[in-house]
Write an enzyme that holds these catalytic residues in place. Structure first.
Site, PDB file in Angstrom:
ATOM      1  N   GLU A 167       0.875  -1.179   0.000  1.00 50.18           N
ATOM      2  CA  GLU A 167       0.000   0.000   0.000  1.00 50.18           C
ATOM      3  C   GLU A 167       0.904   1.219   0.000  1.00 50.18           C
ATOM      4  O   GLU A 167       1.313   1.713   1.036  1.00 50.18           O
ATOM      5  CB  GLU A 167      -0.930  -0.024   1.221  1.00 50.18           C
ATOM      6  CG  GLU A 167      -2.072   0.975   1.109  1.00 50.18           C
ATOM      7  CD  GLU A 167      -1.671   2.392   1.479  1.00 50.18           C
ATOM      8  OE1 GLU A 167      -1.469   3.200   0.543  1.00 50.18           O
ATOM      9  OE2 GLU A 167      -1.544   2.688   2.657  1.00 50.18           O
ATOM     10  N   GLU A 189       3.272   8.081  -4.286  1.00 51.13           N
ATOM     11  CA  GLU A 189       4.127   7.641  -3.170  1.00 51.13           C
ATOM     12  C   GLU A 189       5.142   6.612  -3.650  1.00 51.13           C
ATOM     13  O   GLU A 189       5.503   5.707  -2.914  1.00 51.13           O
ATOM     14  CB  GLU A 189       3.279   7.055  -2.036  1.00 51.13           C
ATOM     15  CG  GLU A 189       2.888   8.080  -1.012  1.00 51.13           C
ATOM     16  CD  GLU A 189       2.276   7.475   0.249  1.00 51.13           C
ATOM     17  OE1 GLU A 189       2.434   6.270   0.493  1.00 51.13           O
ATOM     18  OE2 GLU A 189       1.620   8.241   0.971  1.00 51.13           O
TER      19      GLU A 189
END
Ligand SMILES: C[S@@+](CC[C@H](N)C(=O)[O-])C[C@H]1O[C@@H](n2cnc3c(N)ncnc32)[C@H](O)[C@@H]1O
Length: 279
Positions: free
Chosen positions: A121, A130
């Protein structure tokens, strides 16, 4: 790039919906991979890459228990502080014989065996902000060919918005740099001027020879006539991730997963838009 503070992990961990969705995805993947008649003999190797303080390890072990499948977990994490907490969690829960902690950057680790399922994640609020792509492109070498990445794909979305307070905050810095920055905020007083549109989709694993993560897209938004006059201050950004088959996770307003509030799931980004001079 930066190591997260304990407080940030705490905020993530309060968003239990995310872990529920991951647990559902792992359960489905385990049931698909291991037929009932092999449940007691076949062991699935699952790697959590970017394990933080362990919530995905817990969700994966719970999925194994729920489905009656045998699991061996590698928890890979680069943040040494999180690794310390992870070690005490594993000890406290008595998971030592099922979980191996790897204190390393996933891009450099040499895995001793291949994984059947890779869980991560690293989505941020825009799906690809990210370094998920950059990390998973390297980590997919741990995965057996044609095995499962959770998430299997993610798509970013944008939507024109009027957000006067945010706009004035950015403007108060009196420089262009602040207008050219993406901000992670929880949108509150904002008018969404047109339905959001998808921007980029990335899938994992991705083994094609000419793979490139470079993308370019031009979008056209129609602001409904009954909106009246409105100034576009910028764009809100969202993501939607397919974790596995019909299990998804996201913050795009029309399909949002309920009760999502960790900073990686309730955030939008705002950027300056060039406006025609007559507006
Ligand atoms: C968004 S957080 C999710 C953490 C955890 N799964 C949770 O929900 O609490 C991403 C985690 O991945 C780790 N991470 C990021 N890049 C990494 C890399 N290249 N190798 C190993 N860990 C990484 C970060 O340190 C962080 O703990």
């Amino acid at each position: 790039m930066d190591n997260l503070e304990a407080q940030t992990y705490e905020t993530f961990e309060k968003g239990t919906m995310k872990y529920t969705q991951y647990q559902r995805a792992v359960s489905k993947a385990l049931l698909d991979r291991v037929p009932d008649e092999e449940a007691s003999t076949s062991r699935t190797v699952l790697m959590v890459v970017g394990a933080g303080r362990g919530p995905f390890v817990r969700a994966s072990l719970q999925a194994a228990e729920e489905t009656g499948r045998k699991l061996k977990v590698y928890a890979v994490e680069k943040n040494l502080n999180a690794v310390v907490t992870l070690h005490s969690l594993i000890r406290m829960e008595g998971w030592d014989n099922m979980v191996t902690i790897i204190s390393s950057d996933m891009r450099c680790w040499d895995a001793p065996e291949k994984a059947d399922i890779l869980v991560s994640e690293l989505l941020g609020s825009f799906g690809d902000n990210e370094l998920s792509l950059e990390c998973l492109d390297r980590a997919q070498r741990f995965l057996k060919p044609d095995d499962i990445s959770i998430p299997s794909s993610y798509t970013s979305f944008i939507q024109p918005v009027t957000a006067l307070k945010l706009y004035n905050n950015v403007k108060s810095h009196k420089d262009l740099a602040h207008f050219e920055t993406a901000y992670v905020v929880k949108l509150y007083r904002v008018a969404r001027l047109a339905p959001s549109k998808s921007v980029f989709t990335f899938t994992h694993p991705e083994y094609s020879d000419n793979k490139s993560n470079q993308r370019y897209k031009k979008l056209h938004f129609e602001i409904p006539a009954d909106t009246g006059s409105a100034l576009v201050h910028g764009f809100a950004g969202y993501f939607d991730a397919v974790l596995y088959k019909d299990v998804h996770l996201g913050i795009e307003p029309t399909t949002t997963t309920p009760n999502m509030f960790s900073c990686s799931t309730s955030t939008q980004l705002l950027k300056k838009m060039s406006l025609p001079s007559h507006m």
